[in-house]
Design a protein around this motif. Sequence first.
Motif, short mmCIF file in Angstrom:
data_model
loop_
_atom_site.label_atom_id
_atom_site.label_comp_id
_atom_site.label_asym_id
_atom_site.label_seq_id
_atom_site.Cartn_x
_atom_site.Cartn_y
_atom_site.Cartn_z
N ASP A 418 37.26 4.09 21.41
CA ASP A 418 36.27 4.35 20.37
C ASP A 418 35.11 3.39 20.56
O ASP A 418 35.30 2.18 20.68
CB ASP A 418 36.89 4.16 18.98
CG ASP A 418 38.14 4.99 18.79
OD1 ASP A 418 38.13 6.15 19.25
OD2 ASP A 418 39.10 4.49 18.17
N THR A 419 33.90 3.94 20.59
CA THR A 419 32.70 3.12 20.77
C THR A 419 32.08 2.83 19.41
O THR A 419 31.78 3.75 18.64
CB THR A 419 31.68 3.85 21.66
OG1 THR A 419 32.32 4.19 22.90
CG2 THR A 419 30.48 2.96 21.95
N GLU A 420 31.88 1.55 19.12
CA GLU A 420 31.30 1.13 17.85
C GLU A 420 30.25 0.05 18.09
O GLU A 420 30.22 -0.60 19.14
CB GLU A 420 32.39 0.58 16.91
CG GLU A 420 33.41 1.61 16.47
CD GLU A 420 34.41 1.04 15.50
OE1 GLU A 420 34.30 -0.18 15.21
OE2 GLU A 420 35.28 1.79 15.02
N ALA A 421 29.38 -0.12 17.09
CA ALA A 421 28.35 -1.16 17.18
C ALA A 421 29.01 -2.53 17.08
O ALA A 421 29.94 -2.74 16.29
CB ALA A 421 27.33 -0.98 16.07
N HIS A 422 28.52 -3.46 17.90
CA HIS A 422 29.06 -4.82 17.90
C HIS A 422 28.75 -5.50 16.57
O HIS A 422 27.66 -5.32 16.01
CB HIS A 422 28.48 -5.63 19.05
CG HIS A 422 29.25 -6.86 19.37
ND1 HIS A 422 29.10 -8.03 18.67
CD2 HIS A 422 30.20 -7.11 20.32
CE1 HIS A 422 29.90 -8.96 19.16
NE2 HIS A 422 30.59 -8.42 20.17
N ALA A 423 29.69 -6.29 16.05
CA ALA A 423 29.50 -6.92 14.75
C ALA A 423 28.33 -7.90 14.74
O ALA A 423 27.61 -8.00 13.74
CB ALA A 423 30.79 -7.63 14.33
N LEU A 424 28.11 -8.62 15.83
CA LEU A 424 27.04 -9.61 15.88
C LEU A 424 25.72 -9.04 16.38
O LEU A 424 24.66 -9.57 16.08
CB LEU A 424 27.46 -10.78 16.78
CG LEU A 424 28.74 -11.52 16.34
CD1 LEU A 424 29.07 -12.62 17.33
CD2 LEU A 424 28.59 -12.07 14.94
N ASP A 425 25.80 -7.96 17.16
CA ASP A 425 24.59 -7.35 17.72
C ASP A 425 24.71 -5.83 17.57
O ASP A 425 25.28 -5.16 18.43
CB ASP A 425 24.44 -7.74 19.19
CG ASP A 425 23.14 -7.20 19.79
OD1 ASP A 425 22.32 -6.65 19.02
OD2 ASP A 425 22.96 -7.33 21.02
N THR A 430 30.32 -1.58 21.72
CA THR A 430 31.53 -2.11 22.33
C THR A 430 32.64 -1.07 22.26
O THR A 430 32.71 -0.28 21.32
CB THR A 430 31.99 -3.41 21.62
OG1 THR A 430 33.13 -3.94 22.27
CG2 THR A 430 32.32 -3.14 20.17
N GLY A 431 33.49 -1.05 23.26
CA GLY A 431 34.58 -0.08 23.34
C GLY A 431 35.89 -0.67 22.83
O GLY A 431 36.32 -1.72 23.30
N LEU A 432 36.51 -0.02 21.86
CA LEU A 432 37.80 -0.45 21.31
C LEU A 432 38.85 0.57 21.73
O LEU A 432 38.68 1.77 21.50
CB LEU A 432 37.72 -0.54 19.78
CG LEU A 432 36.66 -1.50 19.23
CD1 LEU A 432 36.60 -1.40 17.71
CD2 LEU A 432 36.96 -2.93 19.64
N CYS A 433 39.91 0.12 22.34
CA CYS A 433 40.90 1.06 22.89
C CYS A 433 42.25 0.87 22.22
O CYS A 433 42.57 -0.18 21.66
CB CYS A 433 41.01 0.90 24.40
SG CYS A 433 41.45 -0.74 24.96
#
Length: 731
Positions: A418-425, A430-433
């Motif tokens: 799952d691709t999501e926006a990075h918390a700091l940027d 970022t890819g979460l698997c």
Amino acid sequence: MSTCLFVLSWPDFRRQELAGRPLCPALLASTLRRQLGLRYAEHLAFAWAPAEPEELPAGEILRRWGLRLLSEAPTPDSLLALARAYPEARCVFLAMAPERVGEAAAALQKSGHEVEIWRPGSAAPDGISRPLSEALPLRTAHPVALFAEWKLVRRAMERVGAGAEPGVAAAGLRQSAQLLGAVTTARLYGLPGVAGGWEFSAGASEPAGENLLPPVSVEEALRGDLWRALDDPRTPPTWVLALSGEWLPDLVRSAHERGIRVVLWTEDEERVPRSLLAQVDGSAELPVLLYLKPGTETSELCGVSASIRESVQGGARPAARLDSHADGRASLRAPNGGAHAAGAGTEALPGHAGGARLAPWTRLLYHVESILRRDGLSRIPFRRLAEELATIDEFGPTAANALMWLNRARAEGMILVDTEAHALDPAHRTGLCRPHPEHPVARAAVEVPDRCLRLLHQMLQKMPWVSFKLLRSVLLREQWLGGPPYRLEENGVDEWLNFLIHDGALGMTKEPNLVNPEYPVTALRLNPEHPVARGVAAEDGDSHRLAAERAILVVDHFMTRNRKPWMSISALRRALDTMSREELQEVLQGLQSLGALITESYPNPQKEHPTTGCRLDLEQPMVTETLRVRNAIIRVTQHYQRLRSWVPLTRVSELLDTELGPSPSPGHRLGWFLLLRDEGILELDHEDPLPENAWESVRCRLNVSDAVVRAVVAQYAEAREMEPEPVGSRG
């Protein structure tokens, strides 16, 4: 990878010809070593070459290539004795005439061995017997030259989500080319700061070029090397070209005139002219090839390796394709057009023989699940997971090696990203698997060890330790691992138990054997520090706690809905009739001993004798915590339900983690949702039993007509109205 046993009878192949030439022992031995080295971690190779003058050189050549010479011709009895001498070799390959094998093949299969007979001749395969030339692909036993262009390779790596690192690309290209033969020349052109082509056939990890511009263009340097190689009489007879350019048809034509076979590796086959694809001897796509890792078992690769091998054996074949899906998952499409989907393409995976047997891909998914449980996560960043896996010998030693495994697992649907926006940027994605819960490999990696550990945990409730043999015998029963869908045999169960011992989930000790003191018993216990074993023990504790929490909720809901100060014990027993009598008695006695459930006698106007009833002590910590969790679930669901009719359980779970803290286990949170569904407080859009590992996709909503829901919502609204208003909020 496992160990195999190979036995060759050289006189049976002495008169064999290959492409009109006699088969020499050096070619056979070199091909054998290369193929077995790719397919198995270890191989034991034996050969029989009669000690006669005319056969003496053949025996010496085979010995120098690492084959152990037998003193006499192989017979069925000697073959069985050899297999018994090396019990670790579960795969047996017999290169000899079938009449030499006799009844040994059936006996080996009966003892659990995988048997193949590689016979002389060229007749079609029959059962476990097939021609040696087909089994070893001897036509691929010749040197191979690889010429690749960095811009094509870089784009292919970006397409599969891998980092554009030359060392990673070189490893993938070299491993794929080894399926065609021994790679003697491998050059990568167009690397920044590297003049000419980077030679990586010797296994260099990174280019060591100078930061100087090349004196000529990349295309000129590449074409110059290729035309010089054409004029070299020592050039390999097979070329692999990962190139592009209008001059390629002329190069392929000139190579064919010199007897050189040409295989084309493309970025995307759809962009290559049909005339060029028809001209070359075979083709494949780079995004697919870059999934292959050193050590891949080539016998179990389909699609890619089959198309490569057949392309140099005289028949061009369409390339294997990489299909992209709307959900971001990729899958391999075989040359015949069939898709290797997430659930149906298991046989295409290297190192996975199907079913629930322990294999490299099963171990990969097991370690991913173990890392998630250790850190209390449902998803993990792709790069971080690669760094974790790099610490395991099988998938390391670097993150680049682990990324190759993860990219292939992602393409086969074993891992979801799952691709999501990075918390700091937020501008960075970022890819979460996480493992795909419906993929057969992922299911085996989770369910088989879970059943092993759960059974051991149950048995340990009645004894201090469990013997290895006892645990194995119970696991072989149909209701555990012996029946569908696992169908594991004794060897398969032993592999799993030994793996869990090696991983640390099971502790093994030697205990005295009262019957035979000379042979101590192998005793097994759970390791409470291991994340997988700890989860099994925690879920067992969760089930007892959930039973007590359910009893508390039943009493509270009865009093709220009926507006009564107490509940009769008989009504409580009827409400908890799904529990066994022993379990219900244990739960009620436990609550009474804690002081959470107060039992008293109340007058009954309809009967002469009083009624035994119960009520809750609202000051008792367990009662307070149970009602707090229930109220929090109702409040969180009502908060989201103001804007939508259905709320995903994952949203509810995430906000509950913020308000109540992380759940002890995913099973405990799931148990609460099911508990409130049974109590009529929550409605779920999933009527069937919730999937244990994928319940987050289910949606819920409150039963707004329930008295308990109305009371909690009203209490929450009243509390918000009584909160002091911030200074300056008016005017």
